[in-house]
Each structure stands twice: as structure tokens, then as C-alpha cells.
Design a protein around this motif. Structure first.
Motif, PDB file in Angstrom:
ATOM      1  N   TRP A 186    -104.014  35.870 -39.894  1.00 32.61           N
ATOM      2  CA  TRP A 186    -103.444  34.682 -40.541  1.00 32.61           C
ATOM      3  C   TRP A 186    -104.278  33.449 -40.250  1.00 32.61           C
ATOM      4  O   TRP A 186    -104.401  32.578 -41.101  1.00 32.61           O
ATOM      5  CB  TRP A 186    -101.992  34.467 -40.105  1.00 32.61           C
ATOM      6  CG  TRP A 186    -101.033  35.419 -40.807  1.00 32.61           C
ATOM      7  CD1 TRP A 186    -100.422  36.497 -40.248  1.00 32.61           C
ATOM      8  CD2 TRP A 186    -100.633  35.364 -42.177  1.00 32.61           C
ATOM      9  NE1 TRP A 186     -99.660  37.141 -41.176  1.00 32.61           N
ATOM     10  CE2 TRP A 186     -99.776  36.465 -42.370  1.00 32.61           C
ATOM     11  CE3 TRP A 186    -100.926  34.533 -43.249  1.00 32.61           C
ATOM     12  CZ2 TRP A 186     -99.179  36.739 -43.610  1.00 32.61           C
ATOM     13  CZ3 TRP A 186    -100.341  34.803 -44.465  1.00 32.61           C
ATOM     14  CH2 TRP A 186     -99.475  35.900 -44.650  1.00 32.61           C
ATOM     15  N   ARG A 187    -104.835  33.393 -39.036  1.00 28.98           N
ATOM     16  CA  ARG A 187    -105.674  32.237 -38.693  1.00 28.98           C
ATOM     17  C   ARG A 187    -106.932  32.231 -39.544  1.00 28.98           C
ATOM     18  O   ARG A 187    -107.403  31.186 -39.977  1.00 28.98           O
ATOM     19  CB  ARG A 187    -106.033  32.276 -37.203  1.00 28.98           C
ATOM     20  CG  ARG A 187    -104.963  31.626 -36.320  1.00 28.98           C
ATOM     21  CD  ARG A 187    -105.537  31.259 -34.953  1.00 28.98           C
ATOM     22  NE  ARG A 187    -105.967  32.435 -34.194  1.00 28.98           N
ATOM     23  CZ  ARG A 187    -105.152  33.184 -33.446  1.00 28.98           C
ATOM     24  NH1 ARG A 187    -103.869  32.868 -33.339  1.00 28.98           N
ATOM     25  NH2 ARG A 187    -105.614  34.223 -32.789  1.00 28.98           N
ATOM     26  N   GLU A 188    -107.490  33.455 -39.801  1.00 29.49           N
ATOM     27  CA  GLU A 188    -108.721  33.541 -40.597  1.00 29.49           C
ATOM     28  C   GLU A 188    -108.488  33.224 -42.075  1.00 29.49           C
ATOM     29  O   GLU A 188    -109.429  33.054 -42.844  1.00 29.49           O
ATOM     30  CB  GLU A 188    -109.313  34.964 -40.498  1.00 29.49           C
ATOM     31  CG  GLU A 188    -110.025  35.230 -39.196  1.00 29.49           C
ATOM     32  CD  GLU A 188    -110.202  36.718 -38.960  1.00 29.49           C
ATOM     33  OE1 GLU A 188    -110.115  37.495 -39.941  1.00 29.49           O
ATOM     34  OE2 GLU A 188    -110.403  37.103 -37.795  1.00 29.49           O
ATOM     35  N   LEU A 189    -107.220  33.190 -42.448  1.00 24.76           N
ATOM     36  CA  LEU A 189    -106.903  33.049 -43.872  1.00 24.76           C
ATOM     37  C   LEU A 189    -107.158  31.635 -44.399  1.00 24.76           C
ATOM     38  O   LEU A 189    -107.092  31.405 -45.598  1.00 24.76           O
ATOM     39  CB  LEU A 189    -105.442  33.431 -44.105  1.00 24.76           C
ATOM     40  CG  LEU A 189    -105.126  34.061 -45.464  1.00 24.76           C
ATOM     41  CD1 LEU A 189    -105.841  35.378 -45.630  1.00 24.76           C
ATOM     42  CD2 LEU A 189    -103.629  34.263 -45.600  1.00 24.76           C
ATOM     43  N   VAL A 190    -107.451  30.691 -43.503  1.00 21.24           N
ATOM     44  CA  VAL A 190    -107.644  29.314 -43.956  1.00 21.24           C
ATOM     45  C   VAL A 190    -109.039  29.137 -44.550  1.00 21.24           C
ATOM     46  O   VAL A 190    -109.776  28.242 -44.182  1.00 21.24           O
ATOM     47  CB  VAL A 190    -107.373  28.295 -42.818  1.00 21.24           C
ATOM     48  CG1 VAL A 190    -105.890  28.206 -42.551  1.00 21.24           C
ATOM     49  CG2 VAL A 190    -108.134  28.694 -41.546  1.00 21.24           C
ATOM     50  N   ASP A 191    -109.400  30.016 -45.439  1.00 24.37           N
ATOM     51  CA  ASP A 191    -110.656  29.907 -46.171  1.00 24.37           C
ATOM     52  C   ASP A 191    -110.476  28.840 -47.244  1.00 24.37           C
ATOM     53  O   ASP A 191    -109.505  28.896 -48.005  1.00 24.37           O
ATOM     54  CB  ASP A 191    -110.947  31.279 -46.811  1.00 24.37           C
ATOM     55  CG  ASP A 191    -112.307  31.321 -47.506  1.00 24.37           C
ATOM     56  OD1 ASP A 191    -112.654  30.302 -48.143  1.00 24.37           O
ATOM     57  OD2 ASP A 191    -112.970  32.363 -47.433  1.00 24.37           O
ATOM     58  N   PRO A 192    -111.348  27.892 -47.339  1.00 19.03           N
ATOM     59  CA  PRO A 192    -111.168  26.825 -48.330  1.00 19.03           C
ATOM     60  C   PRO A 192    -111.173  27.338 -49.763  1.00 19.03           C
ATOM     61  O   PRO A 192    -110.672  26.685 -50.664  1.00 19.03           O
ATOM     62  CB  PRO A 192    -112.339  25.881 -48.071  1.00 19.03           C
ATOM     63  CG  PRO A 192    -113.317  26.674 -47.298  1.00 19.03           C
ATOM     64  CD  PRO A 192    -112.544  27.690 -46.518  1.00 19.03           C
ATOM     65  N   ASP A 193    -111.712  28.527 -50.027  1.00 20.40           N
ATOM     66  CA  ASP A 193    -111.734  29.077 -51.389  1.00 20.40           C
ATOM     67  C   ASP A 193    -110.362  29.544 -51.868  1.00 20.40           C
ATOM     68  O   ASP A 193    -110.083  29.545 -53.055  1.00 20.40           O
ATOM     69  CB  ASP A 193    -112.679  30.295 -51.452  1.00 20.40           C
ATOM     70  CG  ASP A 193    -114.135  29.869 -51.498  1.00 20.40           C
ATOM     71  OD1 ASP A 193    -114.346  28.627 -51.588  1.00 20.40           O
ATOM     72  OD2 ASP A 193    -115.015  30.736 -51.434  1.00 20.40           O
ATOM     73  N   TYR A 194    -109.556  30.007 -50.913  1.00 16.77           N
ATOM     74  CA  TYR A 194    -108.341  30.704 -51.312  1.00 16.77           C
ATOM     75  C   TYR A 194    -107.365  29.891 -52.164  1.00 16.77           C
ATOM     76  O   TYR A 194    -106.895  30.383 -53.194  1.00 16.77           O
ATOM     77  CB  TYR A 194    -107.618  31.301 -50.101  1.00 16.77           C
ATOM     78  CG  TYR A 194    -108.325  32.508 -49.550  1.00 16.77           C
ATOM     79  CD1 TYR A 194    -109.185  33.256 -50.356  1.00 16.77           C
ATOM     80  CD2 TYR A 194    -108.146  32.911 -48.237  1.00 16.77           C
ATOM     81  CE1 TYR A 194    -109.852  34.348 -49.853  1.00 16.77           C
ATOM     82  CE2 TYR A 194    -108.805  34.013 -47.725  1.00 16.77           C
ATOM     83  CZ  TYR A 194    -109.654  34.728 -48.538  1.00 16.77           C
ATOM     84  OH  TYR A 194    -110.312  35.816 -48.042  1.00 16.77           O
ATOM     85  N   PRO A 195    -107.029  28.648 -51.799  1.00 15.28           N
ATOM     86  CA  PRO A 195    -106.067  27.917 -52.648  1.00 15.28           C
ATOM     87  C   PRO A 195    -106.529  27.845 -54.098  1.00 15.28           C
ATOM     88  O   PRO A 195    -105.734  28.072 -55.016  1.00 15.28           O
ATOM     89  CB  PRO A 195    -106.016  26.526 -52.023  1.00 15.28           C
ATOM     90  CG  PRO A 195    -106.437  26.736 -50.624  1.00 15.28           C
ATOM     91  CD  PRO A 195    -107.435  27.858 -50.637  1.00 15.28           C
ATOM     92  N   HIS A 221    -101.929  42.232 -37.532  1.00 15.91           N
ATOM     93  CA  HIS A 221    -102.888  42.979 -36.723  1.00 15.91           C
ATOM     94  C   HIS A 221    -104.273  42.397 -36.948  1.00 15.91           C
ATOM     95  O   HIS A 221    -104.528  41.790 -37.980  1.00 15.91           O
ATOM     96  CB  HIS A 221    -102.913  44.453 -37.141  1.00 15.91           C
ATOM     97  CG  HIS A 221    -101.715  45.227 -36.685  1.00 15.91           C
ATOM     98  ND1 HIS A 221    -101.677  45.906 -35.489  1.00 15.91           N
ATOM     99  CD2 HIS A 221    -100.504  45.403 -37.249  1.00 15.91           C
ATOM    100  CE1 HIS A 221    -100.486  46.479 -35.353  1.00 15.91           C
ATOM    101  NE2 HIS A 221     -99.753  46.181 -36.417  1.00 15.91           N
ATOM    102  N   GLY A 222    -105.150  42.635 -35.962  1.00 12.40           N
ATOM    103  CA  GLY A 222    -106.553  42.300 -36.170  1.00 12.40           C
ATOM    104  C   GLY A 222    -107.241  43.499 -36.828  1.00 12.40           C
ATOM    105  O   GLY A 222    -106.595  44.487 -37.154  1.00 12.40           O
ATOM    106  N   ALA A 258    -106.933  41.883 -46.339  1.00 12.65           N
ATOM    107  CA  ALA A 258    -106.506  42.187 -47.706  1.00 12.65           C
ATOM    108  C   ALA A 258    -104.987  42.164 -47.792  1.00 12.65           C
ATOM    109  O   ALA A 258    -104.412  41.625 -48.751  1.00 12.65           O
ATOM    110  CB  ALA A 258    -107.040  43.544 -48.133  1.00 12.65           C
ATOM    111  N   SER A 259    -104.333  42.724 -46.773  1.00 12.86           N
ATOM    112  CA  SER A 259    -102.874  42.735 -46.764  1.00 12.86           C
ATOM    113  C   SER A 259    -102.315  41.324 -46.753  1.00 12.86           C
ATOM    114  O   SER A 259    -101.338  41.012 -47.452  1.00 12.86           O
ATOM    115  CB  SER A 259    -102.351  43.470 -45.534  1.00 12.86           C
ATOM    116  OG  SER A 259    -102.854  44.771 -45.506  1.00 12.86           O
ATOM    117  N   ALA A 260    -102.935  40.463 -45.965  1.00  8.28           N
ATOM    118  CA  ALA A 260    -102.462  39.080 -45.879  1.00  8.28           C
ATOM    119  C   ALA A 260    -102.606  38.388 -47.228  1.00  8.28           C
ATOM    120  O   ALA A 260    -101.700  37.653 -47.662  1.00  8.28           O
ATOM    121  CB  ALA A 260    -103.241  38.324 -44.805  1.00  8.28           C
ATOM    122  N   LEU A 261    -103.718  38.626 -47.897  1.00  9.77           N
ATOM    123  CA  LEU A 261    -103.917  38.021 -49.221  1.00  9.77           C
ATOM    124  C   LEU A 261    -102.855  38.516 -50.203  1.00  9.77           C
ATOM    125  O   LEU A 261    -102.287  37.738 -50.972  1.00  9.77           O
ATOM    126  CB  LEU A 261    -105.301  38.364 -49.757  1.00  9.77           C
ATOM    127  CG  LEU A 261    -106.456  37.490 -49.299  1.00  9.77           C
ATOM    128  CD1 LEU A 261    -107.753  37.967 -49.943  1.00  9.77           C
ATOM    129  CD2 LEU A 261    -106.196  36.034 -49.663  1.00  9.77           C
TER     130      LEU A 261
END
Lengths: 338, 368
Positions: free
Chosen positions: A59-68, A43-44, A287-290
Motif C-alpha cells: 500500500w505504501r508503494e502504491l503512491v505512484d504519481p501515475d496512478y490517479p 503482503h509484500g 497487482a492485487s492492490a491496484l
């Protein structure tokens, strides 16, 4: 005379009656929330902090370079915490199990004593102890100096590898800027402090059941103390170690109070990010995606480990079967010859 | 040297106020099957644990093959123990259990394979090599424990009540097995037990222990037939004691006056003189029992006492009688001859005669 119940239908009914409550509990408090969390990720979000329409935008927004890096740090720190907890718990559990029963009760009780105080209060107490004017700060500077000195001795590629892993940083130690508070060391230290009872208890339970005359037998057959400890005691308490690892690693992965209060900006873990997205940014789907991402990244290695273990067991079993078969064959041959 | 293979030299061990082993000195011969026999708490296990290296004597030394091993840790002695609870390593297969000491000694793999397979063959457990201890029966575990302790040819094998946990039939079977194993390997065995039957049937020599001291060290037959003290006489088998004073000496024989009892004639083994006190031990199986007094050629009229049957216990092989004679309780064992049921049975309250030959009694030291 009591009749033995062999009716398969009745047995099955009894089985259902016994297992339904736990299944219901798991369904209501674990499966359904997990499905909801997973559903939220598709969901958005809207500006008021609610959950928006179905979309892949989260999911598209999840490509934050910090996350890995954060995911990696979380796994690495959890691993470090688990390792230290187990290393400290094994000798402690051994010592407690060898005490006389009266002392055993006292010591085992005092290990559980911290649980009488709120977890947050205890972490806050650590914040005071780790104050830059405190003696732990002085110890920390010494620790950093020794580590830096050892680091300088290493060949260049080793240094680079350690830096790449995030286990070391190059450069001289500056006591003014290197505070133990708001450092990764503080997070590891206090995490080990918090989770150590969870490591000691299962190992102690296993050690208590361990037959210590086996160590005597090993010594009798020529083993040194440490060898007997390693080859007889450690395999004997293996089940305890496995549950201790799970009891420490899983809460360490999800921990956010300790890094929040003691890690500052230098040690942000996935738990803090989830907290930030959910409470500060009011972006529940994110938050759920993380959370999902974290769960998957933990479950994959555990799954792989279990698969590998089963393959090993299967191999052992096959080897045993082959050996038995070979033995039977030689016996048969011997029988034919005579 | 061979006669003094394992030597205890004035060994004493105290646990708090309790003196478990009290100034014990003796030696075990090389290749011998030696038993330490005594009631629980007599110090036999403590003595064994000192040989194994698990306890240190407070005073005294222990020598093995001429070397002082008193202070050597367990892993530095070529002495292995078979524990009462077997102490097999549950996380290892039978094969790995047996190979444990050889692997520690860093023997080459072929040698380990050969030695383990050979000893598995000897204990007839080759088919169970890849099982775990939990999959074995008590007797099998026992055999594995013995094999594990013997595989690297220790100088001494210590056995701590190894048969105590087995049932009677299995115990009898394992006794034979142990005897065979001892004959095959020829090592020195030191066997601790409280069961006189086990000790008698296995041992070359037995040390009977009581309250931390060795009361007698001898061959099984000598311990049974010629017990030194009243403790030994009563611990090894049943016996009747007659405590009295010597009233006259007649050649090799003497007459003993027991209070309220007719005089007893006995062989004066200790060359005692008139007036000395003594305990005379007469084994129940040496005391005869009949309705009529014996004919003169069967033992004259010496040591024949009229008595009354108080209790009868039929035990198949023999019948046990308790009779009273002049106020004394006497126990007698009667073997069965011919067809028992055809004979007129001796039963409760019958008036009978008990009698024994003067040579049947044996003088022991008075109980202190």
C-alpha cells in the motif's frame, strides 16, 4: 386434494435447498478469490514472484504519481464507451423491435454473429483496419481538424477545463504524428464496437415488451414523435437501459486487451497496469492492490447512486402518503359539513 | 355547418388486395353520439384510425369543422382516441396520464390542476389520482382513458371498442357511465363497436358497415324496424327471411309467393309490382305461436301457418322456439305472461300455429 404446505420449517428448508447451490458458487468463485486478492495487498512480494510476509509495504508503494491519472482515464474512457454504446443501442433496439418478426430474428441474430469469432482476433482485425495508410486514418485526421477548430472557438477557461479533464489537447494537428492506431480514439472506437451487442440486447429485450400503441396514444394526445419517444418509450425501457449500462461499464473498466493492442503508450488503462505488475513485474500483491483500488473507486459511485435513488423513492413515497392524507382529511371535512 | 361537423368524402383505403374502406361518404353532426357498427373486418376501425390520423385514405378527403384534416398528423388534430387496450402510460400516475395533453399544450399549472381535478371528480376517481395504471381495475382504467382523452375538450372523441375487454356487468355499468359523460361534456363521440346492443343503447345515429361500405345510416329504431338490406336486418338482432316473388297486389298490401310455402301477405312498403323478387324480414318477437289458430279479431286468418316445434330454449325473459312450416325454419320469441309454470307448455314436436300481422313484416333489398 393437494395440501398447501404452510409449515414454516419445511418452507425454509426448501428455500435453503434452492439457494445453497448459487451461494456455494458465489462463495467459491467470487467471495473467496476476492478475499484472497484483498489479503494479498497486505503482503509484500519477493524477488521470485511469490507473495511475501504480512506487511503494509504494498500500500505504501502504491503512491505512484501515475496512478490517479490512470484511474481517472479508465473511468472517463469507460464512461465515454458506455455513453456511445447506449446512444447507439437505443435507436437500434427501437428499430429492431419495430421490425416484422422475420427480419427481427435475422437482425438480432446478426448482432450476435461477431461472438462466433474470437475476441482477440476481432481486435487484431481492427489493428489492420486502423493502419496509418487506411481510410480510417484519413477520417481520423479530418475528425482531429474539426475538433481542433471547434476547440479554438471556445473561450480560454473552457479550453483549460477540457485539457484538465483530458478530453482535449491544445496545439495544431500534425498528420504525420497523429495516428489513429495507438490513440485513445482507437480504444474508444473498438470498445464501443465490442460492447455494443451487450448494450443492444438488454435494451432490445425491454423494447420488445414495450407496448408500441402507447406511442400512438401519445401522438393522439398531441405529442410529436420525438417527444413521445423521449417521454413514453425511454421510461418504458428504463430497466433495459440500466442493465445495458452495467453490462458495458463493468467490462469496460476491466478491459485490457483493447488498450494493450490499440492504445499503445498513449492510452494505458488500469487493466494494462494490473497486467504489467502481475505478469511482467511478477508483483502479485501490487497487482492485487491496484485491482482493489479500481473496484473500490467503481463501487463508491455506484453505492452513492443507489443511496440517492432510494432516498428519492422514499421521498416520492412520503409525498404520496402526505397527499393521500390531505385528501382523506378534505373528504372527512366534506363529510362533516354535510 | 353543425350537421356536417365530421365529413367523410368518398374515402377509400386499401391494404394490398383488400379494400378495407370502399368509397364511403357520410357526415357526423356536432355533439352527436355516433356509432360505427359492423362485424370484424368491415372497415370500421380503419375509418376511425383515419380520423385519428393513424392511417391515410388512398382517395377521398376527411373534413373536421370545415377544415381538411386528411393529411394532418395525429398530434395536429383536436381529436383524441380511447383505445381498446386503454393505452395508459404505465410509468405515469393517473394524474400525470390525464394531464399529459394539457402539459403538451403548455397550459398554465393552475389551469392544469383545475381541469385534471375536475375530470377526476367527474369519473369519481379523485382517490386514485396518485396510483399507477397497474393498480387499477379494468373499469377504472377505462374511465381514466376516457378522462385522459376528454380533458382538453377535443372536437371529436373516438372510442375504439372501449368496452370489449370488460365483463358483462361492468360493460352495462360503463354504458350508462359513457352516456352520462357524453351528456355532461357534449362533445362529438364516434364509437366503434361490433356489439349491436352497445350501439343501440348509446347512439343518436348508427352507421352499419359491411365489407368496407356503409349499408345503412339511421337512428337505432329505424335501423331495427326498417332495415334497408338483408345484411342490416340480420346483423341487428335476429330475423326470419322469406325470399319470394310478388304474385298479386291489393291496395297497400301484396302477396308474396315463397317456394313451397303458402302465400304471405305483407305491407307493400317499396310499392313493388307483380313479378318482382323480394326478401321479407319478420322479427322473431313479432311471430306469435299457439296451439289454436288466432280468433278472427286477433288478425283474421292471414299469415297463419301450421307448424311443428323443433327446438325450445327457455331464456327466462322469454322462450325461443324454432319451428318448421312447409319446410321453412321459423324462429319465434314468446314473452312470458302471468305465471308460466301454470300454463300448458309448448314443447318439442308439438303441432302449433305460427302467425303474424301483415304489417309485422318488412321488405329489405335482396342479398346480392
Amino acid at each position: 386434494m393437494r395440501e398447501v404446505n404452510t409449515n414454516p420449517l419445511r418452507t425454509r428448508k426448501a428455500e435453503w435447498c434452492l439457494t445453497t447451490p448459487s451461494f456455494l458458487w458465489l462463495a467459491v468463485f467470487f467471495v473467496i478469490p476476492a478475499v484472497i486478492v484483498l489479503a494479498f495487498t497486505f503482503h509484500g512480494h519477493d524477488a521470485s514472484g511469490g507473495v511475501g510476509a504480512w506487511s503494509m509495504s504494498t500500500w505504501r508503494e502504491l503512491v505512484d504519481p501515475d496512478y490517479p491519472a490512470i484511474v481517472w482515464n479508465t473511468i472517463r474512457i469507460s464512461f465515454e464507451v458506455t455513453l456511445w454504446s447506449i446512444v447507439l443501442a437505443i435507436p437500434s433496439a427501437y428499430a429492431i423491435a419495430r421490425m416484422n418478426p422475420r427480419w427481427r430474428a435475422i437482425v438480432a441474430g446478426s448482432i450476435m454473429l461477431p461472438f462466433w469469432t474470437s475476441f482477440v482476433v476481432r481486435v487484431f482485425a481492427w489493428k489492420t483496419m486502423l493502419h496509418p495508410d487506411g481510410w480510417l486514418q484519413a477520417c481520423y485526421i479530418v475528425f482531429l481538424r474539426v475538433r481542433g477548430w471547434l476547440f479554438d472557438w471556445l473561450p480560454g477557461f473552457c479550453q483549460q477545463f477540457l485539457v484538465w479533464l483530458g478530453l482535449a489537447s491544445s496545439g495544431p494537428v500534425d498528420p504525420a504524428t497523429s495516428t489513429i492506431l495507438d490513440s485513445e480514439t482507437a480504444v474508444v472506437l473498438v470498445s464501443v464496437y465490442s460492447f455494443l451487442p451487450f448494450a443492444i440486447m438488454p435494451i432490445y429485450t425491454a423494447a420488445e415488451k414495450f407496448d408500441f400503441s402507447l406511442l400512438e396514444a401519445a401522438r393522439d394526445l398531441g405529442a410529436k414523435n420525438f417527444y413521445a419517444f423521449r417521454k413514453i418509450f425511454m421510461p418504458g425501457i428504463r430497466q433495459g437501459i440500466v442493465s445495458a449500462v452495467l453490462m458495458v461499464f463493468i467490462p469496460a473498466i476491466g478491459s485490457y486487451v483493447i488498450p494493450q493492442m490499440l492504445g499503445g503508450t498513449n492510452c494505458v488503462l488500469i487493466g494494462n497496469k494490473i497486467f504489467m505488475r502481475a505478469i511482467q513485474n511478477r508483483n502479485i500483491p501490487h497487482a492485487s492492490a491496484l485491482a482493489t483500488l479500481m473496484a473500490v473507486s467503481v463501487l463508491i459511485p455506484i453505492g452513492l447512486a443507489m443511496w440517492w435513488k432510494r432516498r428519492q423513492d422514499l421521498r416520492g413515497k412520503r409525498r404520496l402518503e402526505a397527499q393521500t392524507a390531505r385528501l382523506l382529511m378534505t373528504t372527512a371535512e366534506g363529510g362533516n359539513a354535510s | 355547418m353543425a350537421d356536417e361537423f365530421l365529413v367523410f368524402d368518398h374515402v377509400t383505403k386499401r391494404f394490398g388486395a383488400l379494400t378495407a374502406v370502399d368509397d364511403v361518404s357520410f357526415s357526423v353532426k356536432k355533439g352527436e353520439f355516433f356509432s360505427l357498427l359492423g362485424p370484424s373486418g368491415c372497415g370500421k376501425t380503419t375509418l376511425l384510425r383515419m380520423v385519428g390520423g393513424f392511417e391515410r385514405p388512398d382517395t377521398g378527403r376527411i373534413y373536421l369543422d370545415g377544415k381538411d384534416i386528411t393529411d394532418a398528423p395525429p398530434n395536429m388534430r383536436r381529436v383524441h382516441t380511447v383505445f381498446q387496450n386503454y393505452a395508459l402510460f404505465p410509468t405515469m400516475t393517473i394524474w400525470d396520464n390525464i394531464a399529459f395533453s394539457l402539459r403538451l399544450a403548455k397550459k398554465p399549472q393552475e389551469e392544469i390542476d383545475e381541469a385534471v381535478d375536475a375530470i377526476l371528480e367527474m369519473i369519481r376517481m379523485s382517490d386514485h389520482a396518485w396510483k399507477y395504471p397497474s393498480q387499477l381495475s379494468g373499469g377504472q382504467k377505462q374511465r381514466v382513458a376516457i378522462a385522459r382523452a376528454l380533458v382538453d375538450h377535443p372536437q371529436v372523441l373516438l372510442l375504439d371498442e372501449p368496452l370489449a375487454a370488460l365483463d358483462l356487468k361492468l360493460r352495462q355499468h360503463m354504458l350508462l357511465e359513457l352516456d352520462t359523460i357524453h351528456d355532461q361534456v357534449g362533445s362529438t363521440f364516434v364509437y366503434v363497436t361490433h356489439d349491436q346492443g352497445e350501439a343501440m343503447s348509446l347512439s343518436d345515429r348508427i352507421a352499419v358497415m359491411n365489407r368496407g361500405k356503409v349499408e345503412q345510416l339511421d337512428t337505432p329504431a329505424k335501423i331495427y324496424e326498417a332495415p334497408k338490406t338483408s345484411f342490416v336486418a340480420s346483423f341487428i338482432g335476429d330475423t326470419n327471411f322469406f325470399h319470394g316473388e310478388i304474385v298479386s297486389v291489393e291496395g297497400d298490401y301484396c302477396f308474396i309467393q315463397v317456394a313451397g310455402f303458402p302465400q304471405i301477405k305483407a305491407y307493400n312498403d317499396k310499392k313493388l309490382s307483380v313479378g318482382q323478387e323480394i326478401d321479407l324480414s319478420v322479427r322473431p318477437e313479432k311471430i306469435r305461436l299457439s296451439f289454436t289458430p288466432p280468433r278472427p279479431e286477433e288478425g283474421a286468418a292471414i299469415n297463419v301457418f301450421p307448424s311443428k316445434v323443433k327446438d325450445v330454449v327457455y331464456q327466462g325473459v322469454y322462450t325461443k322456439f324454432w319451428v318448421t312450416s312447409s319446410g321453412l325454419q321459423i324462429q319465434s320469441l314468446q314473452p312470458h305472461s302471468r305465471f308460466l309454470l301454470d300454463q300448458e307448455p309448448i314443447t318439442w314436436n308439438d303441432e302449433v300455429f305460427v302467425w303474424w300481422h301483415p304489417d309485422d313484416g318488412y321488405m329489405v333489398e335482396c342479398a346480392k
